[in-house]
Design a protein around this motif. Structure first.
Motif, mmCIF file in Angstrom:
data_model
loop_
_atom_site.group_PDB
_atom_site.id
_atom_site.type_symbol
_atom_site.label_atom_id
_atom_site.label_comp_id
_atom_site.label_asym_id
_atom_site.label_seq_id
_atom_site.Cartn_x
_atom_site.Cartn_y
_atom_site.Cartn_z
ATOM 1 N N ARG A 163 0.837 -1.199 0.000
ATOM 2 C CA ARG A 163 0.000 0.000 0.000
ATOM 3 C C ARG A 163 0.868 1.244 0.000
ATOM 4 N NH1 ARG A 163 -2.799 -3.035 3.866
ATOM 5 N NH2 ARG A 163 -1.927 -1.803 5.556
ATOM 6 N N ALA A 164 1.974 1.154 0.737
ATOM 7 C CA ALA A 164 2.818 2.335 0.876
ATOM 8 C C ALA A 164 3.476 2.723 -0.428
ATOM 9 C CB ALA A 164 3.901 2.065 1.927
ATOM 10 N N THR A 165 3.758 1.739 -1.306
ATOM 11 C CA THR A 165 4.448 2.051 -2.546
ATOM 12 C C THR A 165 3.503 2.424 -3.673
ATOM 13 O OG1 THR A 165 4.491 -0.304 -3.055
ATOM 14 C CG2 THR A 165 6.449 0.630 -2.013
ATOM 15 N N ALA A 190 4.297 3.198 7.325
ATOM 16 C CA ALA A 190 4.000 3.123 5.891
ATOM 17 C C ALA A 190 4.849 4.115 5.107
ATOM 18 C CB ALA A 190 2.524 3.385 5.646
ATOM 19 N N MET A 191 5.001 5.329 5.633
ATOM 20 C CA MET A 191 5.827 6.340 4.967
ATOM 21 C C MET A 191 7.296 5.921 4.925
ATOM 22 S SD MET A 191 4.157 9.809 6.581
ATOM 23 C CE MET A 191 5.388 10.848 5.791
ATOM 24 N N VAL A 192 7.776 5.359 6.040
ATOM 25 C CA VAL A 192 9.169 4.902 6.084
ATOM 26 C C VAL A 192 9.381 3.748 5.117
ATOM 27 C CG1 VAL A 192 10.895 3.785 7.548
ATOM 28 C CG2 VAL A 192 9.591 5.723 8.425
ATOM 29 N N GLU A 193 8.436 2.805 5.071
ATOM 30 C CA GLU A 193 8.524 1.676 4.139
ATOM 31 C C GLU A 193 8.581 2.174 2.698
ATOM 32 O OE1 GLU A 193 8.828 -1.507 4.604
ATOM 33 O OE2 GLU A 193 7.820 -2.177 6.426
ATOM 34 N N GLU A 234 8.936 -0.471 14.544
ATOM 35 C CA GLU A 234 8.369 -1.801 14.766
ATOM 36 C C GLU A 234 8.474 -2.216 16.228
ATOM 37 O OE1 GLU A 234 10.543 -4.100 11.924
ATOM 38 O OE2 GLU A 234 9.034 -3.832 10.340
ATOM 39 N N ARG A 235 9.594 -1.834 16.879
ATOM 40 C CA ARG A 235 9.717 -2.129 18.310
ATOM 41 C C ARG A 235 8.680 -1.353 19.121
ATOM 42 N NH1 ARG A 235 15.381 -2.207 17.064
ATOM 43 N NH2 ARG A 235 15.548 0.024 17.555
ATOM 44 N N GLU A 236 8.501 -0.079 18.758
ATOM 45 C CA GLU A 236 7.490 0.726 19.447
ATOM 46 C C GLU A 236 6.102 0.149 19.220
ATOM 47 O OE1 GLU A 236 7.701 4.864 18.481
ATOM 48 O OE2 GLU A 236 9.884 4.936 18.676
ATOM 49 N N GLN A 237 5.851 -0.272 17.989
ATOM 50 C CA GLN A 237 4.549 -0.847 17.657
ATOM 51 C C GLN A 237 4.296 -2.119 18.468
ATOM 52 O OE1 GLN A 237 4.026 -2.497 13.610
ATOM 53 N NE2 GLN A 237 2.399 -0.984 13.346
ATOM 54 N N GLU A 238 5.314 -2.959 18.569
ATOM 55 C CA GLU A 238 5.181 -4.196 19.335
ATOM 56 C C GLU A 238 4.929 -3.908 20.810
ATOM 57 O OE1 GLU A 238 7.746 -8.289 20.232
ATOM 58 O OE2 GLU A 238 8.478 -6.793 18.799
ATOM 59 N N ARG A 266 -1.147 6.072 14.469
ATOM 60 C CA ARG A 266 -0.076 7.005 14.093
ATOM 61 C C ARG A 266 1.210 6.251 13.740
ATOM 62 N NH1 ARG A 266 -2.248 9.837 18.528
ATOM 63 N NH2 ARG A 266 -0.569 9.078 19.875
ATOM 64 N N LEU A 267 1.519 5.215 14.501
ATOM 65 C CA LEU A 267 2.719 4.424 14.208
ATOM 66 C C LEU A 267 2.600 3.724 12.859
ATOM 67 C CD1 LEU A 267 3.460 2.818 17.694
ATOM 68 C CD2 LEU A 267 4.961 4.367 16.442
ATOM 69 N N ALA A 268 1.408 3.198 12.546
ATOM 70 C CA ALA A 268 1.203 2.518 11.260
ATOM 71 C C ALA A 268 1.366 3.488 10.096
ATOM 72 C CB ALA A 268 -0.181 1.876 11.227
ATOM 73 N N GLU A 269 0.854 4.707 10.256
ATOM 74 C CA GLU A 269 0.974 5.704 9.193
ATOM 75 C C GLU A 269 2.439 6.086 8.984
ATOM 76 O OE1 GLU A 269 -1.544 8.788 10.617
ATOM 77 O OE2 GLU A 269 -3.395 7.879 9.824
ATOM 78 N N ARG A 270 3.153 6.278 10.091
ATOM 79 C CA ARG A 270 4.572 6.623 9.970
ATOM 80 C C ARG A 270 5.371 5.463 9.388
ATOM 81 N NH1 ARG A 270 8.205 9.812 8.269
ATOM 82 N NH2 ARG A 270 10.266 9.401 9.164
#
Length: 497
Positions: free
Chosen positions: A16-18, A141-144, A93-97, A135-139
């Motif tokens: 989705r991000a790309t 996605a942008m990083v990916e 990913e660590r923060e998300q976990e 917010r973490l998922a959105e960020r």
């Protein structure tokens, strides 16, 4: 061996991000002559094949890769960005976990709450975790997206035997024939014999387009037939390729410009302002692109490799040189016919197949009676996908100079990671059992590897026509037709006149 810890597949989130935004589609073909930045060069659409890039390898070998990019005249800032983004992704990913663990703990507290007030307190906290995860998922996605974008712009590794430096450092492998000089260049000969019309084509299509007429038309068709038959005799399966492809496939093959270089791609719009999900399209710069696409997202079997195909198609190049006297006529044009050799192999087979392609090319030009030389091309002359590249240059008597007529490259797994072309090791059946046994992917994966791809030009028609017209021009103004081509021309004439 391929493993999830090493090969960073594009997850649904990354897919989705790309999917970058599309502009409004209109009726036109865009000729990309403007300076193109790396970011613009990989703009894509929702139809993009998810690349299978090895981010961890890029990070762990960053200094070696940066040195390789310097030798190939690439800016290495993309590697620095990959390293930074890879670290940021791991942190996210660590923060998300961590947040997921805290959310799950809160959900357990909600279920075990003793009072309404206690339950409402935990519910309120759970909502905060939900927003935080969003917010973490959105960020992430942008990083990916940025990570994939920058990783795609890193060129292939370089064979250790490749000469280092610019074009003048090319290593001479062999020379066939002896250079001779003739009085006229190909354009003078072709116009005298009524074989080409640039003036009328300029009115119809623009500069650097041409009509091939009479003997010129027959000579092109004879060259195509000769090359296709020569390749099929060597076991190459014949293919007629499409001349329009998805831009994502072209970029997946490595046909994006260096930073600040002008692109040679003609973009094609689909003329619909309603269907904004239509794929971005372009004209093929070489049949290599649709031939590579022929294998996209396929899982082959090791025992089926190598696979060899020979394709005929039209090549379109928006950039057509600087208009010098050396490039007049057919030498550098916007459209031409081309017969392309392409192979898909295992990593262990690719070096031998590269030499096989080169041998076939040498036979083709030897049979045509041309004087040519074979060069091992240096680092600065390698395109993004090439691990090693041989060029073949014919002596052009009318110009009294060498001119490139062909090349062949080993692209290793550069294209297959971008187009997702893999094979299942023959060891799999022996270790696991019959091929119809259903095996979980995490078990099957260690027997799955990325293929290697190779390509080579069998005949680029205009360049070879130049060599023939200049090499075989006769004192009486006629041109002797190479014997191997005569059977493809009506009446089997010996000369063009």
């Amino acid at each position: 061996m391929l493993s999830r810890s090493i090969s960073c597949r594009c997850t649904p989130l990354l897919r989705r991000a790309t999917r970058l935004p599309l502009t409004t589609l209109q009726h036109h073909v865009t000729r990309r002559h403007e300076s193109t930045t790396a970011a613009v060069a990989i703009e894509e659409d929702i139809h993009r094949i998810p690349p299978q890039l090895d981010y961890k390898r890029l990070v762990e070998n960053a200094e070696v890769i940066k040195r390789n990019m310097q030798l190939r005249k690439y800016d290495h800032d993309h590697v620095d960005k990959v390293c930074a983004l890879y670290g940021e992704r791991e942190q996210l990913e660590r923060e998300q976990e961590q947040v997921v663990q805290e959310r799950d703990a809160t959900n357990r507290l909600i279920r075990s709450a003793k009072s309404k007030e206690e339950r409402q307190t935990h519910i309120a906290q759970g909502k905060k975790y939900k927003e935080q995860l969003k917010r973490l998922a959105e960020r992430l996605a942008m990083v990916e997206e940025d990570l994939c974008t920058n990783a795609l712009l890193v060129p292939n590794d370089t064979h250790p035997d490749v000469p280092v430096g610019s074009e003048d450092k090319a290593k001479l492998i062999k020379m066939v024939g002896t250079p001779v000089n003739k009085p006229d260049d190909h354009l003078t000969v072709a116009e005298r014999l009524g074989m080409v019309d640039f003036a009328q084509a300029s009115k119809v299509s623009g500069s650097k387009f041409y009509y091939l007429t009479q003997g010129g038309a027959w000579l092109e068709m004879a060259l195509i037939q000769f090359a296709m038959h020569k390749a099929t005799e060597r076991g190459f399966a014949p293919v007629i390729t499409p001349d329009i492809v998805r831009t994502s496939v072209a970029y997946g093959c490595g046909f994006q410009p260096r930073k600040s270089e002008a692109s040679q791609i003609y973009d094609v719009s689909t003329a619909s302002t309603v269907n904004t999900t239509a794929p971005k399209l372009c004209l093929t710069g070489t049949a290599e692109i649709p031939l590579a696409g022929l294998f996209a997202q396929k899982m082959l079997k090791e025992e089926e490799l190598p696979q060899r195909v020979v394709g005929f198609g039209r090549a379109f190049r928006a950039e057509a040189g600087h208009g010098s006297a050396e490039e007049r006529g057919l030498y550098r044009v916007h459209q031409f016919s081309k017969v392309e050799l392409f192979a898909v192999t295992t990593p262990q087979q690719s070096n031998d197949v590269l030499e096989e392609l080169r041998s076939l090319q040498e036979d083709i030009f030897t049979d045509l009676g041309l004087c040519f030389r074979v060069l091992d091309m240096p680092t600065e002359e390698l395109g993004a996908s090439a691990y090693r590249k041989y060029d073949m240059e014919a002596w052009l008597p009318g110009r009294r100079a060498w001119g490139e007529i062909s090349s062949t490259s080993n692209c290793t797994d550069y294209q297959t990671r971008r187009l997702d072309v893999r094979y299942l090791s023959s060891d799999f059946k022996e270790q696991v059992g019959p091929k119809d046994v259903r095996v979980p992917w995490h078990i099957k994966e260690k027997w799955v590897h990325f293929c290697h791809t190779l390509n080579g030009t069998a005949i680029a028609v205009p360049r070879v026509m130049i060599a023939i017209l200049e090499t075989f021009q006769q004192p009486d103004g006629r041109v002797e037709i190479p014997e191997v081509l005569r059977k493809w021309i009506p009446g089997q004439p010996t000369h063009l006149s």
